[in-house]
Write a protein that holds these residues in place. Structure first.
Motif, PDB file in Angstrom:
ATOM      1  N   VAL A  68       0.900  -1.449   0.202  1.00 46.17           N
ATOM      2  CA  VAL A  68      -0.359  -0.221  -0.066  1.00 46.17           C
ATOM      3  C   VAL A  68       0.797   1.003   0.063  1.00 46.17           C
ATOM      4  O   VAL A  68       0.468   2.002  -1.230  1.00 46.17           O
ATOM      5  N   LEU A  69       1.795   1.079   1.070  1.00 47.68           N
ATOM      6  CA  LEU A  69       2.646   2.291   0.827  1.00 47.68           C
ATOM      7  C   LEU A  69       3.103   2.763  -0.242  1.00 47.68           C
ATOM      8  O   LEU A  69       3.352   3.662  -0.970  1.00 47.68           O
ATOM      9  N   GLU A  70       3.666   1.593  -1.400  1.00 48.78           N
ATOM     10  CA  GLU A  70       4.707   1.937  -2.883  1.00 48.78           C
ATOM     11  C   GLU A  70       3.636   2.568  -4.300  1.00 48.78           C
ATOM     12  O   GLU A  70       3.935   2.906  -4.356  1.00 48.78           O
ATOM     13  N   ARG A  71       2.106   1.880  -3.274  1.00 49.08           N
ATOM     14  CA  ARG A  71       1.481   2.403  -4.597  1.00 49.08           C
ATOM     15  C   ARG A  71       0.833   4.003  -4.045  1.00 49.08           C
ATOM     16  O   ARG A  71       0.676   4.658  -5.491  1.00 49.08           O
ATOM     17  N   VAL A  72       0.618   4.033  -2.893  1.00 45.52           N
ATOM     18  CA  VAL A  72       0.395   5.561  -2.499  1.00 45.52           C
ATOM     19  C   VAL A  72       1.702   7.020  -2.977  1.00 45.52           C
ATOM     20  O   VAL A  72       1.626   7.607  -3.498  1.00 45.52           O
ATOM     21  N   GLU A  73       3.291   6.466  -2.323  1.00 43.58           N
ATOM     22  CA  GLU A  73       3.653   7.187  -3.217  1.00 43.58           C
ATOM     23  C   GLU A  73       4.059   7.379  -4.747  1.00 43.58           C
ATOM     24  O   GLU A  73       3.929   8.181  -5.401  1.00 43.58           O
ATOM     25  N   SER A  74       3.923   5.744  -5.203  1.00 43.39           N
ATOM     26  CA  SER A  74       3.504   6.075  -6.969  1.00 43.39           C
ATOM     27  C   SER A  74       2.538   7.023  -6.737  1.00 43.39           C
ATOM     28  O   SER A  74       2.991   8.239  -7.651  1.00 43.39           O
ATOM     29  N   ALA A  75       1.579   6.825  -6.537  1.00 42.63           N
ATOM     30  CA  ALA A  75       0.575   8.172  -6.914  1.00 42.63           C
ATOM     31  C   ALA A  75       1.092   9.706  -6.484  1.00 42.63           C
ATOM     32  O   ALA A  75       0.682  10.445  -7.552  1.00 42.63           O
ATOM     33  N   ARG A  76       2.058   9.956  -5.496  1.00 45.04           N
ATOM     34  CA  ARG A  76       2.032  10.980  -5.346  1.00 45.04           C
ATOM     35  C   ARG A  76       3.245  11.211  -6.098  1.00 45.04           C
ATOM     36  O   ARG A  76       2.651  12.702  -6.323  1.00 45.04           O
ATOM     37  N   GLN A  77       4.278  10.414  -6.552  1.00 44.40           N
ATOM     38  CA  GLN A  77       4.757  11.144  -7.473  1.00 44.40           C
ATOM     39  C   GLN A  77       4.348  10.805  -8.699  1.00 44.40           C
ATOM     40  O   GLN A  77       4.658  11.630 -10.086  1.00 44.40           O
ATOM     41  N   ARG A  78       3.285  10.118  -9.023  1.00 48.47           N
ATOM     42  CA  ARG A  78       2.627  10.683 -10.091  1.00 48.47           C
ATOM     43  C   ARG A  78       1.824  11.994 -10.536  1.00 48.47           C
ATOM     44  O   ARG A  78       2.421  12.975 -11.278  1.00 48.47           O
ATOM     45  N   ILE A  79       1.359  12.294  -9.319  1.00 49.28           N
ATOM     46  CA  ILE A  79       1.379  13.658  -9.264  1.00 49.28           C
ATOM     47  C   ILE A  79       1.812  14.329  -9.735  1.00 49.28           C
ATOM     48  O   ILE A  79       1.927  15.679 -10.090  1.00 49.28           O
ATOM     49  N   LEU A  80       3.266  14.557  -8.593  1.00 49.63           N
ATOM     50  CA  LEU A  80       3.916  15.211  -8.482  1.00 49.63           C
ATOM     51  C   LEU A  80       4.624  15.744 -10.844  1.00 49.63           C
ATOM     52  O   LEU A  80       5.257  17.304 -10.661  1.00 49.63           O
ATOM     53  N   THR A  81       5.025  14.475 -10.783  1.00 52.35           N
ATOM     54  CA  THR A  81       5.595  14.618 -12.648  1.00 52.35           C
ATOM     55  C   THR A  81       4.396  14.839 -13.540  1.00 52.35           C
ATOM     56  O   THR A  81       4.610  15.887 -14.015  1.00 52.35           O
ATOM     57  N   THR A  82       3.898  14.180 -14.345  1.00 53.20           N
ATOM     58  CA  THR A  82       2.099  14.059 -14.393  1.00 53.20           C
ATOM     59  C   THR A  82       1.219  15.146 -14.219  1.00 53.20           C
ATOM     60  O   THR A  82       1.409  15.728 -15.331  1.00 53.20           O
ATOM     61  N   GLY A  83       0.565  15.399 -13.024  1.00 50.39           N
ATOM     62  CA  GLY A  83       0.026  16.036 -12.926  1.00 50.39           C
ATOM     63  C   GLY A  83       0.901  17.848 -13.492  1.00 50.39           C
ATOM     64  O   GLY A  83       0.095  18.605 -13.552  1.00 50.39           O
ATOM     65  N   THR A  84       1.701  18.317 -12.876  1.00 48.65           N
ATOM     66  CA  THR A  84       3.224  19.042 -13.134  1.00 48.65           C
ATOM     67  C   THR A  84       2.863  19.904 -14.884  1.00 48.65           C
ATOM     68  O   THR A  84       2.616  20.317 -15.412  1.00 48.65           O
ATOM     69  N   GLU A  85       3.420  18.537 -15.661  1.00 49.82           N
ATOM     70  CA  GLU A  85       3.511  18.667 -16.748  1.00 49.82           C
ATOM     71  C   GLU A  85       1.709  19.091 -17.865  1.00 49.82           C
ATOM     72  O   GLU A  85       1.806  19.702 -18.880  1.00 49.82           O
ATOM     73  N   LEU A  86       0.874  18.099 -16.848  1.00 55.01           N
ATOM     74  CA  LEU A  86      -0.516  18.251 -17.819  1.00 55.01           C
ATOM     75  C   LEU A  86      -0.769  19.333 -17.203  1.00 55.01           C
ATOM     76  O   LEU A  86      -1.689  19.950 -18.407  1.00 55.01           O
ATOM     77  N   THR A  87      -0.662  20.188 -15.754  1.00 56.56           N
ATOM     78  CA  THR A  87      -1.929  21.630 -15.738  1.00 56.56           C
ATOM     79  C   THR A  87      -0.934  22.958 -15.427  1.00 56.56           C
ATOM     80  O   THR A  87      -0.749  23.840 -15.913  1.00 56.56           O
ATOM     81  N   GLY A  88       0.432  22.608 -15.987  1.00 58.29           N
ATOM     82  CA  GLY A  88       1.601  24.071 -15.277  1.00 58.29           C
ATOM     83  C   GLY A  88       1.957  24.193 -14.550  1.00 58.29           C
ATOM     84  O   GLY A  88       3.027  24.934 -14.101  1.00 58.29           O
ATOM     85  N   ALA A  89       1.064  23.622 -13.289  1.00 57.14           N
ATOM     86  CA  ALA A  89       1.522  23.917 -12.017  1.00 57.14           C
ATOM     87  C   ALA A  89       2.630  23.519 -11.139  1.00 57.14           C
ATOM     88  O   ALA A  89       3.287  22.748 -11.517  1.00 57.14           O
TER      89      ALA A  89
END
Length: 110
Positions: A68-89
């Motif tokens: 569970v911890l690995e999946r949560v960290e993966s989600a956190r990293q995905r928001i940091l990388t892909t989310g930033t790329e998609l939104t420009g935030a």
């Protein structure tokens, strides 16, 4: 969040609302955690001109071998990388709070 289009001959600006950014981050987190965007709650807040992200979501445990911890960290990293790329935030931090852990068999029974 707003920005002027560089080199644009027409005056104006593009505004991306907090709700739109929250929707993108919610979809990314849900995909990583095995849930739905509808069941994932995201709030962004201003942090000195940057964004701080808080996610509340269930995690669906799968037989993938990831904890569970690995999946949560993966989600956190995905928001940091892909989310930033998609939104420009530009993000200062992403916090994920797990609201429930459900096994694959429990998810099927629902």
């Amino acid at each position: 969040m707003s920005a002027s289009a560089p080199g644009s001959p027409i005056a104006g600006r593009v505004v991306i609302t907090a709700r739109a950014i929250e929707t993108v981050f919610s979809a990314l987190a849900a995909e990583e955690l095995g849930g739905t965007a509808r069941g994932t709650r995201v709030r962004v807040r201003d942090d000195s001109g940057l964004l701080s992200v808080a996610v509340r979501a269930p995690v669906y445990a799968t037989g993938s071998g990831s904890t569970v911890l690995e999946r949560v960290e993966s989600a956190r990293q995905r928001i940091l990388t892909t989310g930033t790329e998609l939104t420009g935030a530009t993000l200062t931090d992403v916090t994920i709070r797990v609201t429930d852990i459900t096994s694959e068999s429990e998810k099927r029974a629902q």
